[in-house]
Design a protein around this motif. Structure first.
Motif, short mmCIF file in Angstrom:
data_model
loop_
_atom_site.label_atom_id
_atom_site.label_comp_id
_atom_site.label_asym_id
_atom_site.label_seq_id
_atom_site.Cartn_x
_atom_site.Cartn_y
_atom_site.Cartn_z
N ASP A 31 0.77 -1.17 0.12
CA ASP A 31 -0.02 0.03 0.00
C ASP A 31 0.93 1.06 -0.01
OD1 ASP A 31 -2.35 -1.59 0.23
OD2 ASP A 31 -2.02 -1.83 2.37
N ARG A 32 2.10 1.07 -0.42
CA ARG A 32 3.09 2.35 -0.25
C ARG A 32 2.29 3.57 -1.34
NH1 ARG A 32 8.36 3.43 -2.82
NH2 ARG A 32 8.46 2.30 -4.74
N GLU A 33 2.57 4.76 -0.90
CA GLU A 33 1.91 5.79 -1.49
C GLU A 33 2.95 6.38 -2.44
OE1 GLU A 33 0.69 8.55 1.41
OE2 GLU A 33 -0.79 7.15 2.10
N ALA A 34 4.12 5.88 -2.40
CA ALA A 34 5.22 6.65 -3.36
C ALA A 34 4.79 6.11 -4.85
CB ALA A 34 6.59 6.32 -2.90
N GLU A 35 5.43 6.92 -5.70
CA GLU A 35 5.38 6.45 -7.18
C GLU A 35 6.21 5.05 -7.48
OE1 GLU A 35 6.22 9.91 -9.70
OE2 GLU A 35 4.30 10.54 -9.40
N ARG A 36 5.88 4.49 -8.37
CA ARG A 36 6.62 3.19 -8.62
C ARG A 36 7.96 3.48 -8.93
NH1 ARG A 36 1.73 2.16 -11.77
NH2 ARG A 36 0.55 0.35 -11.35
N GLY A 37 8.82 2.90 -8.40
CA GLY A 37 10.13 2.98 -8.80
C GLY A 37 10.90 4.14 -8.02
N ALA A 38 10.09 4.73 -7.19
CA ALA A 38 10.64 6.01 -6.30
C ALA A 38 11.55 5.30 -5.10
CB ALA A 38 9.57 6.72 -5.83
N VAL A 39 12.58 5.84 -4.93
CA VAL A 39 13.55 5.24 -3.79
C VAL A 39 14.07 6.77 -2.98
CG1 VAL A 39 15.67 4.43 -3.32
CG2 VAL A 39 14.45 3.53 -5.15
N ASP A 40 13.73 6.49 -1.54
CA ASP A 40 14.12 7.47 -0.59
C ASP A 40 15.47 6.95 0.02
OD1 ASP A 40 14.80 9.12 1.53
OD2 ASP A 40 12.74 9.26 2.20
N PHE A 41 16.59 7.34 -0.89
CA PHE A 41 18.00 6.74 -0.22
C PHE A 41 18.31 7.17 1.14
CE2 PHE A 41 18.36 6.36 -4.74
CZ PHE A 41 18.65 4.89 -4.89
N GLU A 42 17.89 8.20 1.52
CA GLU A 42 18.33 8.69 3.12
C GLU A 42 17.49 7.72 3.93
OE1 GLU A 42 18.18 13.01 5.76
OE2 GLU A 42 17.73 12.89 3.56
N ALA A 43 16.00 7.61 3.75
CA ALA A 43 15.62 7.04 4.89
C ALA A 43 16.06 5.44 4.47
CB ALA A 43 13.94 6.86 4.35
N VAL B 78 5.35 -5.56 -10.73
CA VAL B 78 6.66 -6.06 -11.42
C VAL B 78 7.17 -4.62 -11.58
CG1 VAL B 78 5.57 -6.07 -13.73
CG2 VAL B 78 7.63 -7.25 -13.19
N TYR B 79 6.58 -3.61 -12.11
CA TYR B 79 7.22 -2.23 -12.39
C TYR B 79 7.57 -1.55 -11.36
CZ TYR B 79 5.21 -2.99 -17.05
OH TYR B 79 5.00 -3.33 -18.22
N ASP B 80 7.27 -1.68 -10.32
CA ASP B 80 7.66 -1.02 -8.82
C ASP B 80 9.22 -1.80 -8.51
OD1 ASP B 80 7.65 0.73 -6.79
OD2 ASP B 80 6.54 -0.61 -5.57
N VAL B 81 9.00 -3.08 -8.52
CA VAL B 81 10.36 -3.78 -8.44
C VAL B 81 11.30 -3.36 -9.44
CG1 VAL B 81 11.39 -6.12 -8.19
CG2 VAL B 81 8.99 -5.62 -7.28
N LEU B 82 11.04 -3.48 -10.65
CA LEU B 82 11.92 -2.92 -11.83
C LEU B 82 12.48 -1.50 -11.62
CD1 LEU B 82 13.20 -3.39 -14.68
CD2 LEU B 82 10.88 -2.87 -15.61
N ARG C 141 3.76 3.03 -17.00
CA ARG C 141 4.23 2.12 -16.03
C ARG C 141 5.63 2.10 -16.47
NH1 ARG C 141 0.22 -3.03 -15.76
NH2 ARG C 141 -1.45 -2.06 -14.62
N VAL C 142 5.93 2.06 -17.72
CA VAL C 142 7.52 2.09 -18.32
C VAL C 142 8.05 3.29 -17.79
CG1 VAL C 142 9.07 2.34 -20.47
CG2 VAL C 142 7.32 0.36 -19.94
N PHE C 143 7.29 4.59 -17.72
CA PHE C 143 7.83 5.99 -17.28
C PHE C 143 8.45 5.63 -15.89
CE2 PHE C 143 8.60 10.16 -16.41
CZ PHE C 143 8.13 10.48 -15.49
N PHE C 144 7.62 5.10 -14.94
CA PHE C 144 7.82 4.99 -13.55
C PHE C 144 9.18 4.17 -13.59
CE2 PHE C 144 4.70 7.40 -11.82
CZ PHE C 144 3.53 7.22 -12.23
N ALA C 145 9.27 3.14 -14.45
CA ALA C 145 10.47 2.18 -14.02
C ALA C 145 11.81 2.77 -14.59
CB ALA C 145 10.12 0.80 -15.04
N PHE C 146 11.59 3.84 -15.61
CA PHE C 146 12.73 4.43 -15.99
C PHE C 146 13.07 6.00 -15.73
CE2 PHE C 146 14.51 0.70 -17.81
CZ PHE C 146 13.53 -0.13 -18.57
N GLN C 147 12.12 6.38 -14.92
CA GLN C 147 12.27 7.94 -14.52
C GLN C 147 13.40 8.40 -13.92
OE1 GLN C 147 9.69 9.22 -11.78
NE2 GLN C 147 9.41 7.28 -10.98
N HIS C 148 14.35 7.39 -13.47
CA HIS C 148 15.67 7.78 -12.93
C HIS C 148 16.54 8.08 -14.00
CE1 HIS C 148 16.53 3.59 -14.30
NE2 HIS C 148 17.76 4.03 -14.59
#
Length: 281
Positions: free
Chosen positions: A45-57, A99-103, A269-276
């Motif tokens: 149920d996480r609210e962040a967008e797919r693929g988002a990472v909070d490295f500090e947390a 799968v897109y969040d994991v990717l 979904r692909v955008f979320f996976a590669f937005q980095h």
């Protein structure tokens, strides 16, 4: 698993879904000298967008970050604590059934460590320790970034995962094949992001709008296109829209004298996976 000696400045970075396992999580990390470990903890149920990472947390310790430790079993918390005895552990909340969040999370971690670059860290990923969907996401991410996926065979199978890990012991580690996979280019990801932004505002987008927007942001596909309107349309079609359309990420609709470009759900979904990739600009 790749056991070649790393460069002096190179770190061994592992991505591991924190599923209903203990030994298959910890022992490969210990045996192959992991320096940094990213544990993907299930957060459906996480609210962040797919693929988002909070490295500090993620760098916070057990119970101090974004991962809900109350959702973890005792043996999952033990696996986390044991890995932290010999490696820097980073825990990331991820919807393991998406799968897109994991990717997206895995490719974002890879970008953080410049995996695949000459001076980057060496990235490995365990495809054995989460649900099958997570394994697929991790494996695809490895194909995209040139990381090394590995599978861990258990010695013993167990069944009541609420009480004990699903498996015990490690009989061996098996390398998985790597197949080249073309990720969308930075320009293509940027255009997907533009289409997503416009769609979320219920605003249509035609080709000329994309060209004007791309020119303002100095996207690379227009730099050699010349000044003629026809050349700009040709560059947009050749380098961006045609590849995205072939993969099912966008659709074109004839409206009067112009084409309206629509983002498909797969494209979103692909955008979320590669937005980095947009951070690399």
């Amino acid at each position: 698993m790749d056991t070649a000696v790393p460069r002096v400045s190179e770190r061994r970075v592992h991505v591991v879904p924190l599923g209903h396992e203990h030994d298959r999580i910890v022992e490969p990390l210990r045996g192959h000298g992991a320096d940094v470990v990213y544990l993907l903890a299930d957060a459906p149920d996480r609210e962040a967008e797919r693929g988002a990472v909070d490295f500090e947390a993620a760098a916070a310790g057990l119970g101090d970050g974004r991962v809900d430790v109350d959702r973890l079993t005792d043996y999952q918390r033990d696996a986390w604590a044991e890995a932290a005895e010999f490696a820097a552990v980073r825990a990331l909340p991820v919807a393991l059934a998406d799968v897109y969040d994991v990717l997206g999370v895995t490719t974002t971690v890879a970008a953080r460590h410049d995996a695949g670059e000459p001076d980057g860290d060496r990235l490995f990923a365990n495809v054995s320790t989460g649900p099958r969907i997570a394994a697929v996401g991790v494996a695809i991410a490895c194909m995209v970034v040139g990381a090394r996926p590995y599978s861990v065979e258990p010695e013993v199978h167990r069944h009541d995962v609420a009480e004990t890990p699903l498996t015990a012991g490690v009989a061996g580690t098996v390398d998985l094949p790597i197949y080249p996979m073309d990720a969308p280019t930075t320009d293509q990801v940027a255009v997907l992001g533009r289409l997503r932004e416009r769609a979320d505002r219920n605003v249509t987008t035609d080709k000329w709008n994309l060209i004007q927007w791309a020119r303002e942001r100095d996207l690379s596909f227009l730099r050699e296109a010349g000044e003629s309107r026809t050349a700009k349309y040709r560059a947009l079609e050749t380098h961006v829209l045609s590849p995205l359309r072939d993969r099912g990420y966008v659709e074109l609709e004839d409206v009067g004298r112009s084409d309206t470009v629509h983002l498909t759900e797969t494209g979103r979904r692909v955008f979320f996976a590669f937005q980095h990739k947009l951070g690399e600009r």
